[in-house]
Design a protein around this motif. Structure first.
Motif, PDB file in Angstrom:
ATOM      1  N   ASP A  21       0.737  -1.125   0.138  1.00 29.91           N
ATOM      2  CA  ASP A  21       0.092   0.126  -0.034  1.00 29.91           C
ATOM      3  C   ASP A  21       0.850   1.213  -0.068  1.00 29.91           C
ATOM      4  O   ASP A  21       1.554   1.619   1.020  1.00 29.91           O
ATOM      5  CB  ASP A  21      -0.783   0.009   1.261  1.00 29.91           C
ATOM      6  CG  ASP A  21      -2.116  -0.960   1.216  1.00 29.91           C
ATOM      7  OD1 ASP A  21      -2.858  -0.790   0.116  1.00 29.91           O
ATOM      8  OD2 ASP A  21      -2.234  -1.907   2.136  1.00 29.91           O
ATOM      9  N   LEU A  22       1.095   2.007  -1.129  1.00 28.98           N
ATOM     10  CA  LEU A  22       1.601   3.141  -1.247  1.00 28.98           C
ATOM     11  C   LEU A  22       0.769   4.225  -0.661  1.00 28.98           C
ATOM     12  O   LEU A  22      -0.286   4.544  -0.931  1.00 28.98           O
ATOM     13  CB  LEU A  22       2.036   3.469  -2.608  1.00 28.98           C
ATOM     14  CG  LEU A  22       3.150   2.668  -3.236  1.00 28.98           C
ATOM     15  CD1 LEU A  22       3.336   3.044  -4.662  1.00 28.98           C
ATOM     16  CD2 LEU A  22       4.385   2.420  -2.326  1.00 28.98           C
ATOM     17  N   LYS A  23       1.569   5.089   0.376  1.00 27.78           N
ATOM     18  CA  LYS A  23       0.784   6.367   0.676  1.00 27.78           C
ATOM     19  C   LYS A  23       1.421   7.442   0.325  1.00 27.78           C
ATOM     20  O   LYS A  23       2.308   7.934   1.016  1.00 27.78           O
ATOM     21  CB  LYS A  23       0.679   6.255   2.329  1.00 27.78           C
ATOM     22  CG  LYS A  23      -0.142   4.945   2.688  1.00 27.78           C
ATOM     23  CD  LYS A  23      -1.183   5.304   4.114  1.00 27.78           C
ATOM     24  CE  LYS A  23      -1.958   4.356   4.616  1.00 27.78           C
ATOM     25  NZ  LYS A  23      -2.151   3.091   3.901  1.00 27.78           N
ATOM     26  N   PRO A  24       1.112   8.019  -0.786  1.00 27.47           N
ATOM     27  CA  PRO A  24       2.080   9.284  -1.317  1.00 27.47           C
ATOM     28  C   PRO A  24       1.555  10.377  -0.709  1.00 27.47           C
ATOM     29  O   PRO A  24       0.594  10.660  -0.516  1.00 27.47           O
ATOM     30  CB  PRO A  24       1.694   9.141  -2.877  1.00 27.47           C
ATOM     31  CG  PRO A  24       0.289   8.322  -2.884  1.00 27.47           C
ATOM     32  CD  PRO A  24       0.001   7.542  -1.665  1.00 27.47           C
ATOM     33  N   THR A  25       2.557  11.143  -0.543  1.00 27.81           N
ATOM     34  CA  THR A  25       2.701  12.690  -0.444  1.00 27.81           C
ATOM     35  C   THR A  25       3.396  13.371  -1.278  1.00 27.81           C
ATOM     36  O   THR A  25       4.392  12.726  -1.600  1.00 27.81           O
ATOM     37  CB  THR A  25       3.105  13.098   1.302  1.00 27.81           C
ATOM     38  OG1 THR A  25       2.479  12.213   2.027  1.00 27.81           O
ATOM     39  CG2 THR A  25       2.919  14.400   1.404  1.00 27.81           C
ATOM     40  N   PHE A  26       3.131  14.385  -2.008  1.00 23.66           N
ATOM     41  CA  PHE A  26       3.971  14.956  -3.086  1.00 23.66           C
ATOM     42  C   PHE A  26       4.821  16.459  -2.533  1.00 23.66           C
ATOM     43  O   PHE A  26       4.472  17.118  -1.652  1.00 23.66           O
ATOM     44  CB  PHE A  26       3.075  15.405  -4.019  1.00 23.66           C
ATOM     45  CG  PHE A  26       1.914  14.430  -4.693  1.00 23.66           C
ATOM     46  CD1 PHE A  26       2.781  13.184  -4.881  1.00 23.66           C
ATOM     47  CD2 PHE A  26       0.687  14.483  -4.957  1.00 23.66           C
ATOM     48  CE1 PHE A  26       1.873  11.872  -5.285  1.00 23.66           C
ATOM     49  CE2 PHE A  26       0.030  13.335  -5.422  1.00 23.66           C
ATOM     50  CZ  PHE A  26       0.472  12.278  -5.627  1.00 23.66           C
ATOM     51  N   TYR A  27       5.662  16.306  -3.279  1.00 22.46           N
ATOM     52  CA  TYR A  27       6.703  17.754  -3.178  1.00 22.46           C
ATOM     53  C   TYR A  27       6.949  18.258  -4.646  1.00 22.46           C
ATOM     54  O   TYR A  27       6.603  17.284  -5.697  1.00 22.46           O
ATOM     55  CB  TYR A  27       8.007  17.327  -2.587  1.00 22.46           C
ATOM     56  CG  TYR A  27       8.891  16.434  -2.832  1.00 22.46           C
ATOM     57  CD1 TYR A  27       9.853  16.525  -4.146  1.00 22.46           C
ATOM     58  CD2 TYR A  27       9.024  15.178  -2.240  1.00 22.46           C
ATOM     59  CE1 TYR A  27      10.430  15.429  -4.577  1.00 22.46           C
ATOM     60  CE2 TYR A  27       9.552  14.150  -2.483  1.00 22.46           C
ATOM     61  CZ  TYR A  27      10.490  14.142  -3.511  1.00 22.46           C
ATOM     62  OH  TYR A  27      11.211  13.090  -4.002  1.00 22.46           O
ATOM     63  N   SER A  28       6.922  19.453  -4.789  1.00 28.43           N
ATOM     64  CA  SER A  28       7.079  19.937  -6.223  1.00 28.43           C
ATOM     65  C   SER A  28       8.609  20.539  -6.501  1.00 28.43           C
ATOM     66  O   SER A  28       9.054  21.028  -7.646  1.00 28.43           O
ATOM     67  CB  SER A  28       6.269  20.952  -6.595  1.00 28.43           C
ATOM     68  OG  SER A  28       5.958  21.689  -5.429  1.00 28.43           O
ATOM     69  N   SER A  29       9.589  20.411  -5.688  1.00 30.00           N
ATOM     70  CA  SER A  29      10.917  20.816  -5.937  1.00 30.00           C
ATOM     71  C   SER A  29      11.877  20.051  -4.732  1.00 30.00           C
ATOM     72  O   SER A  29      11.313  19.533  -3.596  1.00 30.00           O
ATOM     73  CB  SER A  29      11.068  22.203  -5.951  1.00 30.00           C
ATOM     74  OG  SER A  29      11.137  22.435  -4.387  1.00 30.00           O
ATOM     75  N   SER A  30      13.059  19.773  -5.309  1.00 29.00           N
ATOM     76  CA  SER A  30      14.096  19.202  -4.452  1.00 29.00           C
ATOM     77  C   SER A  30      14.032  19.903  -3.170  1.00 29.00           C
ATOM     78  O   SER A  30      14.444  19.233  -2.125  1.00 29.00           O
ATOM     79  CB  SER A  30      15.197  19.092  -5.175  1.00 29.00           C
ATOM     80  OG  SER A  30      15.435  18.271  -6.249  1.00 29.00           O
TER      81      SER A  30
END
Lengths: 264, 364, 281
Positions: free
Chosen positions: B70-79
């Motif tokens: 089960d992947l529980k993703p949280t996102f970022y938009s830059s390093s």
């Protein structure tokens, strides 16, 4: 009363301003039924597909659930604390009442951004794990002033002699609170609870800085705006508008009943 | 809020706060919730801090189907955002991240990531040598990742409005005044301005060159509609016709075409900004084995094929490319020989100076 | 009633304690951090004034000034637009008063994010305004400065915060005793003079509070300028948020936030002082 030539102009102006306030919300609602995958004007076709997609989205269910947990906890804590504070200031504040109330209202004077980053810095200093608990703590700070404000407003019309009478009959402080003060405050409690609920339910800035892995509903909208705008955003926005509007109506009505009741 | 409520808001003077006492109360928080992660160490879920492309619903479903994870993703938009969130408490939240090659050294040095066991990555054999053996993924002899994907940030354009585009000139062309978007990220934008000026090694620029870059970007500002922060911003601007040419991620192209926009994608002849990415475990994860299992999965031919078909990104696995039809490979522009046309991302000598220069451009 | 220490504490201490722990202490932590620094993604706790020195440079002073400028635009516009509404609601209607007041309040209950996003749909090249104007032939090319501009940020912030200004203004205007107005009339003051010399001064406290309710959140806005602002619309809220969300620069971000708080509290103190009703106190 004299005839008033200004009145029609003021009325027209007010209508225009109301249009300005509501038009954007209607536009969002309109676009939520737009068939095109790109939100541009004019609207092409009518569809409920975005709502269907939205309801099928399990992330939404989780976000909704998280939002409810946060909002309910926030309501419970801030209503309890806020009513206590308002009664406390009213009863025992004395000449410090004003200062105490001002202190309680200070968070209203601070932009949400700063409430959020201050908490983040604080949690960082103590290496606290970010979770819904840390979010709730922030939401209570944010909503507490409103609860105190609403409860204090109601208490202005409170006849202290009722408490005195109960005291003379031998009732204890907490009994008086439960049997006399609280029933009088009931409409304010309801209004304050609904207000905190909505504030918490819609809050994005404080949540953004204090949440860990858990998304709330506004955070999900924010995430959609950041990582992939689809017309689902319009649908979810429309639903929040409708829900918030309903809450506002109930809250205002209960508050209004409170005031009518206290007018002599 | 009603009338009585509002009356209370009226001037009563600002509060004076007595700020003493109760420092001890803060101790409460420090002792507050111990990591929930520990409690769930046995289950097959991974908190996945990643770019929005890799955590899209189809990838989550794929992991569940093929691995039962089960992947529980949280996102970022830059390093930078990735680093800031990891440092600001993320190491206690996430199990794995997808860093870009140039952040491995700082992240390892700052104690934010955990090395992988090379023996667990059996699919490494299919990965192009220049990625599999890249020194950038190794710090002090420890392996922090084997890239599963490589690519470049480059130019996305609306073919109907611009025709074919092949050069950075398009981003500086007065013809497109007010219809150009750039990324709000010095690592990309200062580098492309440098390429436009003919500076060969953007990430090694000195102060004099930085000043030239700044001058160029300020002179270009009147042409630019907006600097985008998040991939949805630029995608939305291209979709709604706000802009016709933009510095972008490849990720926007597939959805734009699905929405009926004739979206072109080109690495400008002056060069594009290259990167490769790998699954890397977050420091202190209790699920290192599971992360390694997933990391190895991303190196598999199946994952590479799935990724290429869904996102148009180029797999680092030879075996994955072998599974794609030749026409598709051509259409996707996957050609390992093109790597030489890329300027790979690096950490600038004085990163904070880069940030400052960029803020000066924005405030100008 | 003679309260015991225990009862007083139980009513007052719990809320105060909460605010102390989750509001005052965090603010103090920010003060502390603002004198620290970051090296290699680690916060180093040694005393430095560098963060504040950095803010003194041209770049950040410029951003503070433009933030103040935009916030003033927003506040003044909200006042000009909102005052007649508050006045109308407070003194000119009877029957639909509560309904109208409720309508003014309703948008406050909807999400800030949604209200910001709505303006993207309205102001864009393919948005409602441009496409409508083009359809009726008033313009041939879409007006590009509607979105991604200071204009967009200003109008969205007015939309979001103006109701906060109308409410306190309404409360004050409604309390003005009609006999004062009658007196002013009887003394031969015209409509405009009565307004300028009686109503306006009497409503100053409402104006002051209302303006603060608009000015303060505008100063801290960061989502709105980020979604609607153009290449020149950078505001201090975005830079502060950036120090925490994108760069790991808590110390510098804390210093910026404290300077912002300083400006806000100074503005609040001044406007509340001058916002006292004159003369007829």
């Amino acid at each position: 009363m004299r005839r008033d030539p200004v009145k029609p102009f003021l009325a027209a102006w007010t209508v225009l301003v109301l249009l300005f306030l509501f038009a954007p919300l209607f536009v969002v609602a309109l676009f939520s039924f737009n068939e095109s995958a790109i939100s541009r004007f004019p609207i092409r076709g009518f569809t409920l597909a975005w709502y269907q997609k939205l309801f099928a989205n399990t992330a939404l269910h989780e976000a909704l659930w998280n939002s409810l947990i946060v909002a309910i906890a926030t309501v419970a804590i801030s209503t309890a604390l806020g009513i206590g504070a308002a009664v406390g200031i009213h009863r025992y504040g004395g000449r410090y009442g004003g200062a105490l109330r001002s202190f309680s209202l200070t968070p209203m004077m601070v932009p949400r951004l700063i409430i959020g980053i201050a908490l983040l810095t604080f949690y960082n200093l103590f290496q606290t794990n970010l979770s819904l608990l840390t979010v709730i703590a922030g939401h209570v700070v944010m909503t507490l002033p409103y609860v105190i404000l609403i409860a204090s407003a109601r208490l202005v019309g409170f006849d202290k002699s009722m408490e005195e009478a109960a005291w003379d009959l031998g009732a204890g402080t907490f009994t008086i609170f439960r049997e006399v003060t609280l029933p009088f405050l009931k409409p304010a409690v309801i209004a304050a609870a609904l207000m905190s609920f909505t504030l918490s339910f819609d809050e994005v800035v404080v949540t953004f800085f204090t949440t860990g892995n858990d998304n709330t509903l506004p955070m999900m909208i924010w995430s959609m705006l950041r990582f992939g705008i689809t017309p689902e955003v319009n649908s979810i926005a429309t639903l929040t508008i409708v829900a918030s509007g309903a809450f506002a109506l109930v809250a205002e009505m209960s508050l209004r009943r409170a005031q009518v009741g206290s007018t002599r | 809020m009603s009338r009585e409520t509002m009356n209370l808001l009226l001037p009563s003077g600002m509060s004076r706060r007595g700020l003493m006492r109760l420092m001890a109360a803060s101790g409460l928080l420090a002792a507050a919730p111990a990591s929930l992660r520990q409690a769930f160490a046995q289950d097959k879920s991974l908190n996945y801090f990643t770019w929005s492309s890799w955590g899209a619903p189809e990838f989550v479903a794929d992991a569940k189907k093929k691995l039962g994870i089960d992947l529980k993703p949280t996102f970022y938009s830059s390093s930078d955002e990735m680093m800031a969130k990891l440092r600001g408490g993320g190491t206690r939240l996430y199990d794995m991240i997808v860093p870009v090659q140039n952040y491995i050294e700082p992240a390892a040095k700052a104690g934010l990531i955990e090395p992988l066991n090379p023996a667990a990555l059996t699919n490494k054999k299919d990965i192009f040598q220049q990625f599999a053996e890249s020194p950038q993924w190794r710090v002090d002899g420890k392996l922090y990742g084997i890239p599963f994907v490589w690519g470049a940030n480059a130019i996305a354009y609306n073919r109907k409005e611009t025709g074919e585009v092949d050069s950075l000139d398009a981003l500086f062309d007065p013809k497109y005044k007010g219809r150009i978007a750039l990324r709000d990220e010095p690592e990309d934008t200062l580098a492309i301005a440098a390429l436009k000026l003919g500076i060969k090694a953007p990430y090694g620029m000195g102060e004099k060159e930085l000043q030239e870059v700044k001058k160029l970007l300020i002179s270009q500002k009147p042409l630019v509609r907006a600097y985008w922060k998040n991939v949805a911003d630029v995608q939305n601007m291209l979709a709604s016709g706000e802009v016709v040419v933009a510095w972008s991620f490849l990720a926007v192209i597939a959805p734009l075409r699905r929405a009926g926009v004739d979206a072109g994608w080109v690495w400008p002849k002056e060069g594009a900004i290259g990167w490769n990415e790998s699954i890397t475990p977050v420091k202190g994860t209790s699920k290192l084995k599971l992360v390694e299992e997933y990391a190895n999965f991303t190196l598999s031919p199946e994952y590479g094929e799935f990724m290429a078909r869904n996102t148009r990104y180029a797999p680092a696995s030879k075996a994955a490319i072998a599974r794609l039809e030749p026409e598709l490979v051509k259409d996707l522009g996957i050609d390992i020989n093109n790597v030489s046309r890329l300027v790979f991302k690096d950490i600038p000598k004085d990163k904070s100076r880069w940030n400052e220069i960029w803020n000066e451009v924005k405030a100008a | 009633m003679r309260p015991t220490i225990g009862t007083v504490l139980s009513f007052l201490a719990a809320p105060k304690l909460w605010l102390f722990v989750f509001f005052v202490l965090p603010m103090m932590t920010m003060v502390l951090y603002s004198f620290w620094r970051v090296a290699d993604y680690q916060i180093v706790a040694d005393f430095t004034l560098r963060n504040y020195e950095k803010i003194g440079g041209n770049l950040y002073v410029g951003v503070f000034l433009r933030t103040i400028r935009i916030s003033i635009y927003v506040t003044v516009l909200s006042l000009l637009i909102g005052y007649p509404v508050a006045y109308f609601l407070a003194r000119k209607v009877r029957r639909f008063k509560l309904t109208l007041l409720l309508l003014v309040i309703l948008p406050l209950w909807t999400s800030y994010l949604v209200r910001t996003y709505a303006w993207m749909l309205i102001l864009g090249t393919q948005g409602v305004i441009n496409q409508s104007l083009m359809a009726v032939g008033l313009i041939e090319e879409p007006i590009s400065w509607l979105l991604y501009s200071d204009f967009a940020v200003t109008i969205a912030l007015v939309h979001i915060y103006m109701p906060y200004l109308i409410l306190p203004l309404y409360a004050v205007l409604e309390k003005i005793n009609p006999s004062i107005l009658e007196a002013a009339w009887d003394l031969g003051g015209g409509r405009i003079r009565t307004f300028l010399s009686v109503i306006l001064p009497l409503s100053l406290p409402g104006i002051a509070t209302g303006c603060l309710f608009v000015f303060i959140p505008s100063m801290g806005a960061f989502v709105t300028p980020e979604l609607l602002g153009g290449t020149r619309s950078i505001m201090i809220g975005s830079i502060i948020a950036q120090q925490f969300g994108v760069a790991y620069e808590y110390p510098f971000g804390s210093a910026l936030a404290l300077v912002l708080m300083g400006i806000i509290f100074a503005t609040a103190a001044i406007s509340l002082r001058y916002g006292k009703p004159k003369g007829l106190a």
